[in-house]
Write a protein that holds these residues in place. Structure first.
Motif, PDB file in Angstrom:
ATOM      1  N   LEU A  81      61.956  17.418  -5.777  1.00 54.15           N
ATOM      2  CA  LEU A  81      60.617  18.006  -5.902  1.00 54.15           C
ATOM      3  C   LEU A  81      59.598  16.942  -6.324  1.00 54.15           C
ATOM      4  O   LEU A  81      58.455  16.927  -5.832  1.00 54.15           O
ATOM      5  CB  LEU A  81      60.635  19.147  -6.931  1.00 54.15           C
ATOM      6  CG  LEU A  81      61.459  20.383  -6.538  1.00 54.15           C
ATOM      7  CD1 LEU A  81      61.575  21.350  -7.710  1.00 54.15           C
ATOM      8  CD2 LEU A  81      60.836  21.086  -5.328  1.00 54.15           C
ATOM      9  N   ALA A  82      60.019  16.054  -7.201  1.00 56.29           N
ATOM     10  CA  ALA A  82      59.113  14.975  -7.642  1.00 56.29           C
ATOM     11  C   ALA A  82      58.740  14.073  -6.479  1.00 56.29           C
ATOM     12  O   ALA A  82      57.593  13.631  -6.348  1.00 56.29           O
ATOM     13  CB  ALA A  82      59.775  14.170  -8.760  1.00 56.29           C
TER      14      ALA A  82
ATOM     15  N   THR B 201      66.685  16.049   0.912  1.00 55.80           N
ATOM     16  CA  THR B 201      65.230  15.946   0.733  1.00 55.80           C
ATOM     17  C   THR B 201      64.849  14.578   0.178  1.00 55.80           C
ATOM     18  O   THR B 201      63.929  13.918   0.678  1.00 55.80           O
ATOM     19  CB  THR B 201      64.728  17.062  -0.220  1.00 55.80           C
ATOM     20  OG1 THR B 201      65.121  18.319   0.307  1.00 55.80           O
ATOM     21  CG2 THR B 201      63.230  17.008  -0.387  1.00 55.80           C
ATOM     22  N   ALA B 202      65.564  14.164  -0.854  1.00 54.97           N
ATOM     23  CA  ALA B 202      65.273  12.849  -1.454  1.00 54.97           C
ATOM     24  C   ALA B 202      65.480  11.739  -0.425  1.00 54.97           C
ATOM     25  O   ALA B 202      64.692  10.786  -0.348  1.00 54.97           O
ATOM     26  CB  ALA B 202      66.153  12.626  -2.679  1.00 54.97           C
ATOM     27  N   GLY B 203      66.543  11.875   0.361  1.00 53.93           N
ATOM     28  CA  GLY B 203      66.821  10.858   1.374  1.00 53.93           C
ATOM     29  C   GLY B 203      65.753  10.818   2.453  1.00 53.93           C
ATOM     30  O   GLY B 203      65.278   9.737   2.831  1.00 53.93           O
TER      31      GLY B 203
ATOM     32  N   MET C 219      62.578  22.501   3.058  1.00 52.94           N
ATOM     33  CA  MET C 219      63.679  22.349   2.090  1.00 52.94           C
ATOM     34  C   MET C 219      63.133  22.420   0.664  1.00 52.94           C
ATOM     35  O   MET C 219      63.800  22.923  -0.250  1.00 52.94           O
ATOM     36  CB  MET C 219      64.425  21.031   2.330  1.00 52.94           C
ATOM     37  CG  MET C 219      65.302  21.074   3.587  1.00 52.94           C
ATOM     38  SD  MET C 219      66.577  19.797   3.635  1.00 52.94           S
ATOM     39  CE  MET C 219      65.579  18.333   3.734  1.00 52.94           C
ATOM     40  N   GLY C 220      61.921  21.910   0.483  1.00 49.33           N
ATOM     41  CA  GLY C 220      61.286  22.030  -0.828  1.00 49.33           C
ATOM     42  C   GLY C 220      61.110  23.490  -1.225  1.00 49.33           C
ATOM     43  O   GLY C 220      61.342  23.875  -2.378  1.00 49.33           O
TER      44      GLY C 220
ATOM     45  N   VAL D 183      53.898  21.254  -9.795  1.00 48.23           N
ATOM     46  CA  VAL D 183      54.030  22.376 -10.745  1.00 48.23           C
ATOM     47  C   VAL D 183      55.508  22.715 -10.997  1.00 48.23           C
ATOM     48  O   VAL D 183      55.960  22.695 -12.156  1.00 48.23           O
ATOM     49  CB  VAL D 183      53.238  23.602 -10.248  1.00 48.23           C
ATOM     50  CG1 VAL D 183      53.448  24.786 -11.192  1.00 48.23           C
ATOM     51  CG2 VAL D 183      51.761  23.253 -10.131  1.00 48.23           C
ATOM     52  N   PRO D 184      56.292  23.000  -9.947  1.00 46.22           N
ATOM     53  CA  PRO D 184      57.719  23.253 -10.247  1.00 46.22           C
ATOM     54  C   PRO D 184      58.427  22.031 -10.803  1.00 46.22           C
ATOM     55  O   PRO D 184      59.359  22.162 -11.617  1.00 46.22           O
ATOM     56  CB  PRO D 184      58.302  23.651  -8.884  1.00 46.22           C
ATOM     57  CG  PRO D 184      57.352  23.153  -7.865  1.00 46.22           C
ATOM     58  CD  PRO D 184      55.990  23.186  -8.511  1.00 46.22           C
ATOM     59  N   THR D 185      57.988  20.849 -10.370  1.00 43.30           N
ATOM     60  CA  THR D 185      58.638  19.636 -10.874  1.00 43.30           C
ATOM     61  C   THR D 185      58.488  19.531 -12.382  1.00 43.30           C
ATOM     62  O   THR D 185      59.455  19.261 -13.106  1.00 43.30           O
ATOM     63  CB  THR D 185      58.014  18.380 -10.222  1.00 43.30           C
ATOM     64  OG1 THR D 185      58.059  18.521  -8.815  1.00 43.30           O
ATOM     65  CG2 THR D 185      58.759  17.126 -10.636  1.00 43.30           C
ATOM     66  N   ARG D 186      57.275  19.751 -12.855  1.00 39.35           N
ATOM     67  CA  ARG D 186      57.047  19.659 -14.309  1.00 39.35           C
ATOM     68  C   ARG D 186      57.871  20.706 -15.061  1.00 39.35           C
ATOM     69  O   ARG D 186      58.390  20.433 -16.146  1.00 39.35           O
ATOM     70  CB  ARG D 186      55.562  19.875 -14.622  1.00 39.35           C
ATOM     71  CG  ARG D 186      54.658  18.724 -14.250  1.00 39.35           C
ATOM     72  CD  ARG D 186      53.205  19.139 -14.493  1.00 39.35           C
ATOM     73  NE  ARG D 186      52.269  18.386 -13.711  1.00 39.35           N
ATOM     74  CZ  ARG D 186      51.717  17.236 -14.078  1.00 39.35           C
ATOM     75  NH1 ARG D 186      52.056  16.712 -15.216  1.00 39.35           N
ATOM     76  NH2 ARG D 186      50.856  16.611 -13.300  1.00 39.35           N
TER      77      ARG D 186
END
Lengths: 214, 451
Positions: free
Chosen positions: B193-194, B130-132, B152-153, B207-210
């Motif tokens: 997620l960020a 995901t980050a990639g 994927m998130g 929201v989930p990131t925090r």
């Protein structure tokens, strides 16, 4: 390095309570005790000021970061604290016991003549230098702590903290040493151990501070 | 008197045993970029037709060793997209080929997608993919993977526990497997997620990131592994990403115009600078965590810089760290530097400030530059293509050695470029000693290298 931590570490590294039995406290003349203590403390302060002055250059030459130095100093202080806590109190140092031994012709410190006063001052000077200033006061723990404090907090603070810590030795010289086995002697030993325990905490603090520094 | 001198001698000996010289070879924007380019060269030369890479090569025995790791595959893709973002030739094509390999190994269930094979899949592989792909989206502007990113998130979101911990594995038949955590998957998921929130700010990924950021900052070490604290470069990436989000709206007057969207990429984050009154979305707990983590990277950098292949250090400090280990230190510190640039609270509270963080990150990069196998060093080997541009550890190199080193070099290169640009002078973070040329030294095992 936290300044309060450095100051407390300096005072406990000097550990005036542990040093007290070895100081000129055995002498009955308070003035001379103070003279010797003052000479010792002043000389040690000058020496530590010199260490503080060159600390940054030495560290740079050795390629060591301030944080790593703090860890190393913490380790040395841990060893010092262990010694201070478990070792027997310092025995009175012969040259600090009345009468002065450096001048065989003088048999009493109560000499009041001009020559006698000069002799006393001369004796005080020598005794204040060795063994008081070195090795009792200019010990590795305080010396290296001053070096680390100078790198972190500057030469002025490091020297001032060392001078303040050493002044506690002069302060303790106001009081004569306690009779062996007396309550006061026990209290002095207890205070020395308390200082050592505090030094142990300070040393741990320095190590943790050095590890988690960046 | 003699006893006093002896005490001093013992004390100085103890100091010397603890405080070894720290060698930080000079790192410049030029030599870090050159080393990064050489690392990309390793990936382009050693990519298989199916898009995977040579996983591990032992140069002493001249053997390519079996085995593969999909989390690391996703990590390499991510690093190569970072390199593509930095304009390094060949990186984008290699990363895309690696992505194709990953796309053939996706598992879809309802509206969720995970990357992996077998019955149990790790959260880490999907998080890094995901980050990639988020990086790719930024580099190319190509929306072809947007649906996959969201899917994927959702998978990653499904791995969250009530406490916002990340369950490490997911079973095709039973779903998230309770009770198993990974030291790195949580940070990887945080970052993923960020990044999704940076890319798609209206979709609620913040929201989930925090929640995960708060969990990592306040509870993770107690809940999962109290000691030693996790040296989590992935969480550092996540913190940097959050710091670059638009400012906290509740800190602004209701009538204030909406903040312009912050650059979403880890690379562009460095240009995000805020004033003292303009707070990033990081909470005080996130800031405190970032400072603690910077301390961990700091001591690791200092320790590593004390290693040497000769003298007493050989015995007191052990062998050089693998390229992956050293790379993560550089990545983590550089990420926190970016976070500090974006949030003045972090910059002012961290000991030594941003300059110290930059100095440590640059030190790690300098060590990477000097330990990389150059073309001339590789020339004498039977398989030079497997050695050139790589970092070896006890005779072998693994693809994540190149991955983490590459990401660290790119991040530090950017720090150096920005610093030079701002201060209009030569790099200020090169340390006192000239560059050294250490031969690569082996170490007993390759355990616990980060994924």
């Amino acid at each position: 390095m936290n300044q309060t931590l450095a100051l407390v570490a300096a005072i406990t590294a000097v550990n005036p309570a542990r040093l007290h039995p070895a100081l000129p406290a055995a002498r009955e003349n308070r003035k001379e005790r103070l003279q010797i203590a003052a000479i010792g403390a002043l000389t040690a302060t000058v020496g530590l000021g010199g260490i503080a002055l060159v600390a940054q250059n030495v560290n740079d030459a050795l390629d060591v970061s301030a944080a790593t130095t703090r860890i190393a100093v913490g380790v040395v202080l841990l060893l010092s604290a262990g010694r201070d806590f478990f070792a027997a109190p310092i025995s009175p140092v012969p040259s600090l016991i009345s009468p002065p031994l450096l001048s065989p012709s003088r048999t009493s410190e109560s000499t009041t003549g001009t020559a006698g006063t000069a002799g006393t001052v001369k004796t005080s000077l020598a005794t204040g230098l060795v063994p008081l200033a070195f090795p009792l006061l200019l010990a590795p723990g305080l010396g290296l702590l001053t070096m680390s404090a100078s790198i972190d907090e500057g030469v002025f603070f490091a020297t001032a903290a060392a001078a303040f810590a050493l002044s506690t030795v002069v302060g303790s010289a106001f009081f004569p040493s306690a009779e062996p086995e007396s309550v006061l002697a026990c209290a002095t030993t207890g205070a020395a151990r308390f200082c050592a325990a505090l030094l142990l905490l300070c040393a741990t603090g320095l190590i943790v501070d050095g590890i988690f520094d960046i | 008197m003699a006893a006093g001198l002896l005490t001093w001698a013992v004390a100085l000996g103890a100091v010397r045993a603890v405080a070894h010289p720290e060698f930080c070879p000079t790192a410049t924007a030029h030599n870090t970029r050159a080393a990064a380019t050489a690392a990309v060269g390793w990936f382009t030369r050693n990519q298989q037709p199916d898009g995977s890479w040579i996983y591990r090569y032992d140069k002493e025995r001249d053997t390519i060793e079996a085995g593969y790791n999909l989390v690391r595959h996703a990590g390499v893709i991510m690093s190569l997209y970072q390199a593509a973002h930095a304009g390094i030739p060949g990186a984008l094509a290699a990363a895309d080929a690696g992505t194709e390999y990953a796309l053939r190994r996706l598992v879809r269930q309802e509206d969720k997608t995970a990357f992996g094979t077998g019955r149990q899949l790790s959260a880490g592989a999907s998080a890094l993919l995901t980050a990639g792909l988020a990086e790719r989206r930024e580099v190319t502007g190509d929306p072809r993977h947007d649906d996959l990113l969201a899917s994927m998130g959702r998978f990653l979101h499904g791995q969250l526990t009530d406490e916002a911990a990340i369950l490490a594995y997911w079973d095709r038949e039973t779903g998230p497997i309770p009770g198993y955590f990974s030291p790195f998957y949580t940070g990887e998921t945080l970052w993923a997620l960020a990044r999704l929130h940076s890319l798609f700010p209206e979709d609620g990924w913040d929201v989930p990131t925090r929640k995960v950021a708060q969990y990592i900052s306040t509870s993770r070490d107690d809940a999962e592994r109290r000691f030693p604290p996790i040296s989590d470069h992935w969480a550092a990436y996540g913190i940097a990403e959050i710091a670059a989000w638009p400012s906290r709206t509740h800190d602004k007057p209701a009538s204030a115009p909406a903040s312009p969207p912050a650059p979403a990429l880890s690379h562009t984050n460095t240009s995000t600078k805020r004033s003292d009154s303009d707070l990033s979305p990081l909470t005080p707990a996130n800031i405190a965590y970032a400072i603690r983590t910077a301390g961990i990277f700091g001591v690791q950098t200092r320790f590593e810089s004390q290693r040497s292949d000769h003298g007493i250090q050989r015995w007191t400090r052990g062998p050089y760290a693998p390229g992956s280990g050293l790379g993560t230190i550089g990545e983590g510190m550089a990420a926190l530097w970016r976070a500090g640039r974006a949030d003045p609270r972090l910059a002012t509270q961290v000991p030594g400030g941003l300059d110290r963080m930059a100095e440590r990150a640059t030190c790690a990069a300098g060590m990477l530059v000097t330990r990389q196998i150059t073309a001339s060093e590789a020339a004498g080997l039977q398989h030079a293509e497997l050695a050139q541009g790589a970092w070896f550890y006890r005779g072998d190199t693994q693809m994540d050695d190149q991955q983490h080193a590459l990401s660290a070099l790119l991040a530090v290169s950017q720090i150096l470029e920005e610093t030079v640009r701002e201060k209009s002078g030569s790099p200020i973070f090169s340390r006192r000693k000239p560059a050294l040329s250490h031969p690569v030294i082996a170490a007993p095992t390759r355990r616990g290298t980060p994924e």
